[in-house]
Motif scaffolding. Structure first.
Motif, PDB file in Angstrom:
ATOM      1  N   GLY A 159      46.825  58.251  36.470  1.00 42.95           N
ATOM      2  CA  GLY A 159      46.704  57.339  35.335  1.00 42.95           C
ATOM      3  C   GLY A 159      45.726  56.201  35.521  1.00 42.95           C
ATOM      4  N   VAL A 160      44.914  56.246  36.572  1.00 44.11           N
ATOM      5  CA  VAL A 160      43.908  55.207  36.791  1.00 44.11           C
ATOM      6  C   VAL A 160      42.877  55.287  35.669  1.00 44.11           C
ATOM      7  N   ARG A 161      42.542  54.131  35.102  1.00 41.67           N
ATOM      8  CA  ARG A 161      41.543  54.067  34.032  1.00 41.67           C
ATOM      9  C   ARG A 161      40.185  53.741  34.651  1.00 41.67           C
ATOM     10  N   GLN A 162      39.311  54.738  34.742  1.00 40.23           N
ATOM     11  CA  GLN A 162      37.994  54.596  35.355  1.00 40.23           C
ATOM     12  C   GLN A 162      36.974  54.236  34.277  1.00 40.23           C
ATOM     13  N   ILE A 163      36.336  53.093  34.407  1.00 43.70           N
ATOM     14  CA  ILE A 163      35.332  52.665  33.432  1.00 43.70           C
ATOM     15  C   ILE A 163      34.107  53.567  33.551  1.00 43.70           C
ATOM     16  N   THR A 164      33.651  54.073  32.400  1.00 46.92           N
ATOM     17  CA  THR A 164      32.448  54.901  32.375  1.00 46.92           C
ATOM     18  C   THR A 164      31.284  54.166  31.717  1.00 46.92           C
ATOM     19  N   ASP A 165      31.593  53.144  30.923  1.00 44.49           N
ATOM     20  CA  ASP A 165      30.568  52.370  30.225  1.00 44.49           C
ATOM     21  C   ASP A 165      31.172  51.023  29.851  1.00 44.49           C
ATOM     22  N   MET A 166      30.328  49.979  29.835  1.00 42.88           N
ATOM     23  CA  MET A 166      30.846  48.648  29.551  1.00 42.88           C
ATOM     24  C   MET A 166      29.805  47.838  28.789  1.00 42.88           C
ATOM     25  N   THR A 197      39.660  40.469  26.735  1.00 39.09           N
ATOM     26  CA  THR A 197      39.142  39.399  27.580  1.00 39.09           C
ATOM     27  C   THR A 197      39.623  39.621  29.012  1.00 39.09           C
ATOM     28  N   ILE A 198      38.713  39.474  29.950  1.00 34.35           N
ATOM     29  CA  ILE A 198      39.046  39.684  31.353  1.00 34.35           C
ATOM     30  C   ILE A 198      39.934  38.544  31.849  1.00 34.35           C
ATOM     31  N   LYS A 199      41.084  38.924  32.378  1.00 36.68           N
ATOM     32  CA  LYS A 199      42.034  37.962  32.947  1.00 36.68           C
ATOM     33  C   LYS A 199      41.840  37.832  34.455  1.00 36.68           C
ATOM     34  N   ASN A 200      41.476  38.951  35.116  1.00 36.64           N
ATOM     35  CA  ASN A 200      41.341  38.946  36.573  1.00 36.64           C
ATOM     36  C   ASN A 200      40.279  39.954  37.004  1.00 36.64           C
ATOM     37  N   VAL A 201      39.511  39.573  38.030  1.00 31.68           N
ATOM     38  CA  VAL A 201      38.540  40.472  38.656  1.00 31.68           C
ATOM     39  C   VAL A 201      38.934  40.594  40.120  1.00 31.68           C
ATOM     40  N   ASP A 202      39.211  41.806  40.571  1.00 33.24           N
ATOM     41  CA  ASP A 202      39.556  42.043  41.974  1.00 33.24           C
ATOM     42  C   ASP A 202      38.371  42.738  42.631  1.00 33.24           C
ATOM     43  N   THR A 203      37.566  41.967  43.364  1.00 29.65           N
ATOM     44  CA  THR A 203      36.360  42.525  43.971  1.00 29.65           C
ATOM     45  C   THR A 203      36.660  43.461  45.133  1.00 29.65           C
ATOM     46  N   ASP A 204      37.821  43.314  45.766  1.00 22.39           N
ATOM     47  CA  ASP A 204      38.193  44.209  46.868  1.00 22.39           C
ATOM     48  C   ASP A 204      38.572  45.593  46.351  1.00 22.39           C
ATOM     49  N   LYS A 205      39.345  45.636  45.275  1.00 21.99           N
ATOM     50  CA  LYS A 205      39.791  46.912  44.704  1.00 21.99           C
ATOM     51  C   LYS A 205      38.836  47.439  43.638  1.00 21.99           C
ATOM     52  N   LEU A 206      37.808  46.645  43.291  1.00 17.15           N
ATOM     53  CA  LEU A 206      36.860  46.989  42.225  1.00 17.15           C
ATOM     54  C   LEU A 206      37.580  47.265  40.908  1.00 17.15           C
ATOM     55  N   THR A 207      38.451  46.334  40.511  1.00 15.35           N
ATOM     56  CA  THR A 207      39.168  46.471  39.246  1.00 15.35           C
ATOM     57  C   THR A 207      39.053  45.190  38.433  1.00 15.35           C
ATOM     58  N   GLY A 247      31.742  52.176  41.436  1.00 13.37           N
ATOM     59  CA  GLY A 247      31.328  51.661  42.723  1.00 13.37           C
ATOM     60  C   GLY A 247      29.921  51.097  42.741  1.00 13.37           C
ATOM     61  N   GLU A 248      29.045  51.629  41.900  1.00 19.36           N
ATOM     62  CA  GLU A 248      27.657  51.181  41.895  1.00 19.36           C
ATOM     63  C   GLU A 248      27.426  49.947  41.024  1.00 19.36           C
ATOM     64  N   MET A 249      28.458  49.461  40.352  1.00 14.96           N
ATOM     65  CA  MET A 249      28.309  48.308  39.456  1.00 14.96           C
ATOM     66  C   MET A 249      28.235  47.006  40.240  1.00 14.96           C
ATOM     67  N   ASP A 250      27.392  46.101  39.780  1.00 13.10           N
ATOM     68  CA  ASP A 250      27.288  44.763  40.354  1.00 13.10           C
ATOM     69  C   ASP A 250      28.478  43.944  39.847  1.00 13.10           C
ATOM     70  N   VAL A 251      29.467  43.751  40.705  1.00  7.51           N
ATOM     71  CA  VAL A 251      30.716  43.087  40.321  1.00  7.51           C
ATOM     72  C   VAL A 251      30.477  41.634  39.898  1.00  7.51           C
ATOM     73  N   VAL A 262      26.569  53.029  32.813  1.00  4.29           N
ATOM     74  CA  VAL A 262      27.181  53.516  34.039  1.00  4.29           C
ATOM     75  C   VAL A 262      27.466  54.998  33.865  1.00  4.29           C
ATOM     76  N   GLY A 263      26.823  55.791  34.700  1.00  2.00           N
ATOM     77  CA  GLY A 263      27.066  57.230  34.630  1.00  2.00           C
ATOM     78  C   GLY A 263      26.585  57.829  33.323  1.00  2.00           C
ATOM     79  N   GLY A 264      25.368  57.511  32.913  1.00  2.00           N
ATOM     80  CA  GLY A 264      24.831  57.949  31.623  1.00  2.00           C
ATOM     81  C   GLY A 264      24.941  59.440  31.376  1.00  2.00           C
ATOM     82  N   LEU A 265      24.499  60.227  32.307  1.00  2.00           N
ATOM     83  CA  LEU A 265      24.562  61.673  32.126  1.00  2.00           C
ATOM     84  C   LEU A 265      25.996  62.142  32.023  1.00  2.00           C
ATOM     85  N   PHE A 266      26.863  61.611  32.887  1.00  2.00           N
ATOM     86  CA  PHE A 266      28.271  61.973  32.829  1.00  2.00           C
ATOM     87  C   PHE A 266      28.868  61.600  31.474  1.00  2.00           C
ATOM     88  N   MET A 267      28.470  60.459  30.950  1.00  2.00           N
ATOM     89  CA  MET A 267      28.994  59.995  29.664  1.00  2.00           C
ATOM     90  C   MET A 267      28.615  60.979  28.558  1.00  2.00           C
TER      91      MET A 267
END
Length: 82
Positions: free
Chosen positions: A71-78, A25-35, A48-52, A7-12
């Motif tokens: 303080g929002v933690r934006q995922i850049t790679d997973m 371990t993922i406890k919750n996935v919020d597809t509306d908020k993309l978190t 935003g471009e990730m397949d949730v 995700v965002g290879g060049l930016f990374m």
């Protein structure tokens, strides 16, 4: 084998010095908020471009992220299990 969600290879490459990481371990996935929220209670915003549908509750993940506004933690790679 693991699926590497690039995700965002060049930016990374440009901002790798600013990247932080987390795993858990993922406890919750919020597809509306993309978190996702990990079992430790920390919440991370998905790109935003990730397949949730690729992430599910109970899945172990390794994240690279950066802190953005308020303080929002934006995922850049997973790293996801196969």
């Amino acid at each position: 084998m693991r699926i590497f969600a690039a995700v965002g290879g060049l930016f990374m490459l440009v901002s790798s010095a600013l990247a932080l990481d987390a795993e858990g371990t993922i406890k919750n996935v919020d597809t509306d908020k993309l978190t996702i929220t990990l079992e430790n209670g920390e919440t991370y915003r998905l790109p935003g471009e990730m397949d949730v549908t690729a992430v599910e509750t109970g899945m172990s993940v390794i994240l690279a992220y950066r802190e953005v506004d308020n303080g929002v933690r934006q995922i850049t790679d997973m790293l996801l299990p196969e």
